[in-house]
Scaffold this active site. Structure first.
Site, short mmCIF file in Angstrom:
data_model
loop_
_atom_site.label_atom_id
_atom_site.label_comp_id
_atom_site.label_asym_id
_atom_site.label_seq_id
_atom_site.Cartn_x
_atom_site.Cartn_y
_atom_site.Cartn_z
N HIS A 33 20.04 -73.72 -11.64
CA HIS A 33 20.43 -73.78 -10.23
C HIS A 33 19.49 -74.60 -9.35
O HIS A 33 19.12 -74.16 -8.24
CB HIS A 33 20.62 -72.36 -9.68
CG HIS A 33 21.89 -72.21 -8.90
ND1 HIS A 33 21.93 -72.03 -7.56
CD2 HIS A 33 23.17 -72.25 -9.30
CE1 HIS A 33 23.19 -71.96 -7.16
NE2 HIS A 33 23.96 -72.09 -8.20
N GLU B 162 21.91 -76.32 -17.38
CA GLU B 162 22.59 -76.84 -16.19
C GLU B 162 21.66 -76.90 -14.98
O GLU B 162 20.86 -75.99 -14.76
CB GLU B 162 23.78 -75.91 -15.90
CG GLU B 162 24.53 -76.23 -14.64
CD GLU B 162 25.58 -75.16 -14.33
OE1 GLU B 162 25.96 -74.39 -15.23
OE2 GLU B 162 26.01 -75.11 -13.16
N ARG C 110 29.76 -82.00 -14.30
CA ARG C 110 30.39 -80.74 -13.86
C ARG C 110 31.28 -80.87 -12.63
O ARG C 110 31.76 -79.88 -12.09
CB ARG C 110 29.30 -79.70 -13.57
CG ARG C 110 28.47 -79.46 -14.77
CD ARG C 110 28.16 -78.06 -15.14
NE ARG C 110 28.23 -77.03 -14.16
CZ ARG C 110 29.17 -76.09 -14.12
NH1 ARG C 110 30.16 -76.10 -15.01
NH2 ARG C 110 29.15 -75.15 -13.20
N ASP D 83 21.97 -71.76 -16.56
CA ASP D 83 22.01 -72.49 -15.29
C ASP D 83 20.69 -72.24 -14.54
O ASP D 83 20.38 -71.10 -14.19
CB ASP D 83 23.20 -71.96 -14.46
CG ASP D 83 23.46 -72.76 -13.20
OD1 ASP D 83 22.63 -73.62 -12.85
OD2 ASP D 83 24.51 -72.51 -12.55
N TRP E 200 18.26 -72.81 -3.44
CA TRP E 200 19.00 -71.63 -3.88
C TRP E 200 19.77 -71.97 -5.12
O TRP E 200 19.84 -71.31 -6.09
CB TRP E 200 19.98 -71.15 -2.79
CG TRP E 200 20.79 -70.05 -3.31
CD1 TRP E 200 20.41 -68.75 -3.52
CD2 TRP E 200 22.15 -70.11 -3.78
NE1 TRP E 200 21.41 -68.03 -4.09
CE2 TRP E 200 22.50 -68.85 -4.25
CE3 TRP E 200 23.10 -71.14 -3.85
CZ2 TRP E 200 23.75 -68.56 -4.78
CZ3 TRP E 200 24.34 -70.88 -4.37
CH2 TRP E 200 24.66 -69.59 -4.84
N TYR F 249 19.79 -65.23 -8.44
CA TYR F 249 21.13 -65.82 -8.41
C TYR F 249 21.87 -65.61 -9.74
O TYR F 249 21.29 -65.77 -10.80
CB TYR F 249 21.02 -67.34 -8.15
CG TYR F 249 22.13 -68.08 -8.81
CD1 TYR F 249 23.39 -68.12 -8.23
CD2 TYR F 249 21.95 -68.66 -10.06
CE1 TYR F 249 24.43 -68.73 -8.88
CE2 TYR F 249 22.99 -69.29 -10.70
CZ TYR F 249 24.23 -69.31 -10.10
OH TYR F 249 25.26 -69.90 -10.75
N GLU G 198 34.27 -74.03 -17.29
CA GLU G 198 33.71 -72.74 -16.86
C GLU G 198 34.86 -71.78 -16.50
O GLU G 198 35.83 -72.18 -15.87
CB GLU G 198 32.81 -72.95 -15.65
CG GLU G 198 32.13 -71.68 -15.15
CD GLU G 198 31.17 -71.94 -13.99
OE1 GLU G 198 31.24 -73.03 -13.38
OE2 GLU G 198 30.36 -71.04 -13.70
N ARG H 64 27.42 -68.15 -21.07
CA ARG H 64 26.27 -68.48 -20.22
C ARG H 64 25.47 -67.20 -20.00
O ARG H 64 26.04 -66.19 -19.58
CB ARG H 64 26.76 -69.05 -18.89
CG ARG H 64 25.66 -69.58 -18.03
CD ARG H 64 26.16 -69.96 -16.65
NE ARG H 64 25.98 -68.87 -15.73
CZ ARG H 64 25.96 -69.01 -14.41
NH1 ARG H 64 26.13 -70.20 -13.87
NH2 ARG H 64 25.77 -67.97 -13.63
N GLU I 163 27.95 -79.94 -10.27
CA GLU I 163 28.92 -79.09 -9.55
C GLU I 163 28.88 -79.36 -8.05
O GLU I 163 29.86 -79.09 -7.36
CB GLU I 163 28.70 -77.60 -9.85
CG GLU I 163 27.41 -77.04 -9.29
CD GLU I 163 27.20 -75.56 -9.64
OE1 GLU I 163 27.56 -75.15 -10.74
OE2 GLU I 163 26.67 -74.85 -8.79
C1 CS2 Z 1 27.24 -71.72 -10.16
C2 CS2 Z 1 28.17 -71.53 -9.02
O1 CS2 Z 1 29.11 -71.46 -11.57
C3 CS2 Z 1 28.02 -72.00 -11.43
O2 CS2 Z 1 27.53 -72.71 -12.25
O3 CS2 Z 1 26.22 -72.60 -10.00
O4 CS2 Z 1 28.49 -70.20 -9.01
C4 CS2 Z 1 27.71 -71.87 -7.62
O5 CS2 Z 1 26.54 -71.23 -7.28
C5 CS2 Z 1 28.78 -71.48 -6.65
O6 CS2 Z 1 30.01 -71.95 -7.09
C6 CS2 Z 1 28.44 -71.99 -5.27
O7 CS2 Z 1 29.51 -71.88 -4.44
MG MG Z 2 25.98 -73.86 -11.66
#
Ligand code: CS2
Ligand code: MG
Length: 406
Positions: free
Chosen positions: A215, A239, A286, A213, A406, A159, A342, A147, A265
């Protein structure tokens, strides 16, 4: 096998983890992860104050009945706090059942469907050049799926982008007293992301899976543009391109692009996944053990996904404890419609608190063959790392300060 005691252990070996330990009259113990990043004590209280008293005296073998007792019986169903608490109980009970059977957990699920579990790692850098170096470094470690995330020109902090030169921890320091605030610009990001993948693909060649990602930060039409702009670089997945609450947003994305889409996720139940899976609007789901109701419920999600040719891609960031990772790897070794897992390595402190049987070898993992899920907790060591309040950051629009995803 009767449950005689259950306890919640909160520790912070670099970041916070919430662990449920169930004891039985057979002398066996089982562990479940209950960590909900940034809201850890809510789940700890849910378990200690409301769930644990109901567990004492129950038959530890009745996993299915206990799951429904906690889900239907509470009346207030779903949501991340409830489902993480149920997941912790469920995972600990599967651990116990497998220990009682003298088998690794994956054997109880139906046995191994594959020899090893393909994992993807995180490569991130402050700019394109640094990110390319990180991708190549991870390739050397044997990862076949990587990734890539990079800092964006004109944005101070993004992020998923860690700058070890600044002493950054993965994602956020565990001692952040209040949420840090970042500035975000979708325009700058959308200009930058295709340039990043152009450079990464040229450097690494065609034989590596690349992932990204977003996000949840894009509107549906922005997500569609990004997915289309990234098509030449043949991503394994894009993602969380747009917030997942509204399945219709994904229809728009689908209509514009053939880039494979991953989501989920933040999903907690089958009901969050149902529309996206049934309408084949996503390619990878996810959801993972800790936030989606444990092995018992994740298995139901995977079965629905299988009949719609959607594959699994369990969340595995470092805020999920080694207990979740161990359980997820047993699930991954079994689940017929496995996609990828992951993998972000935990710190040495975390690994010492949670001794485990799972192992990494050149881009793949294996859960190990000890009875149960193979993860334990060193309680004396855990006690040396008391809970520290910690938050995920928040994002604001760079041009006017409006709060953003976020
Ligand atoms: C992220 C995560 O791993 C990922 O794909 O989106 O790190 C996520 O931000 C955190 O697990 C939030 O707790
Ligand atoms: Mg993620």
């Amino acid at each position: 096998m009767k449950i005689t005691a259950a306890r919640v252990i909160v520790c912070s070996p670099g970041r916070n983890f919430v662990t449920l330990k169930i004891e039985t009259d057979q002398g066996l113990t089982g562990l479940g992860d209950a960590t909900l990043n940034g809201r850890e004590l809510a789940v700890a209280s849910y378990l200690t104050d409301h769930v644990v008293p109901c567990l004492i005296g129950r038959d530890a073998h009745r996993i299915e009945d206990t799951w429904h007792y906690l889900y239907r019986g509470a009346y207030w169903r779903r949501g991340p706090v409830t489902m993480s608490a149920i997941a912790a109980v469920d995972t600990a009970l599967w651990d116990l059942k497998a220990k009682a059977a003298g088998m690794p957990l994956y054997q109880l699920l139906g046995g191994a469907s594959r020899e090893r579990v393909l994992v993807y790692c995180h490569a991130n850098g402050r700019d394109i050049e640094h990110t390319v170096d990180e991708v190549l470094r991870h390739r050397e470690l044997g990862y076949e799926a990587i990734r890539a995330q990079s800092g964006v020109p004109g944005l101070d902090k993004v992020y998923g982008v860690v700058d070890p030169d600044k002493g950054d921890q993965p994602y956020e320091p565990a001692d952040a007293d209040l949420p840090s605030e970042h500035a975000w610009s979708t325009e700058k990001y959308l200009r930058h992301a295709p340039r990043l993948f152009d450079a990464v693909r040229r450097a690494v060649g065609d034989d590596v899976h690349l992932l990204h990602d977003a996000h949840h930060r894009l509107t549906p039409i922005e997500a569609a543009r990004l997915a289309r702009d990234l098509e030449p670089f043949r991503l394994f997945w894009l993602e969380d391109a747009t917030p997942a609450e509204n399945p219709d947003a994904f229809r728009l994305l689908r209509q514009h692009s053939t880039t494979p889409i991953a989501v989920g996720e933040v999903f907690n139940t089958l009901w969050d996944c149902k529309g996206l899976i049934e309408q084949q609007l996503v390619d990878y789901i996810r959801a993972t053990v800790v936030h989606a109701g444990g092995i018992t419920h994740l298995r139901r999600i995977a079965d629905l996904a299988a009949i719609h040719q959607v594959r699994t891609g369990c969340h595995g960031a470092t805020d999920l404890s080694p207990v979740c990772m161990g359980a997820a790897l047993h699930f991954d070794l079994w689940v017929p419609n496995f996609g990828i897992q992951e993998h972000m390595p935990h710190t040495a402190e975390t690994d010492a608190v949670f001794p485990h049987a799972y192992r990494f070898e050149r881009g793949y993992m294996h859960p190990g063959d000890v009875p149960g899920h193979g993860v334990e907790i060193d309680e004396a060591l855990a006690a040396k790392y008391p809970y520290r309040r910690a938050y995920l950051p928040v994002n604001r629009q760079q041009h006017d300060g409006t709060l953003w995803h976020w």
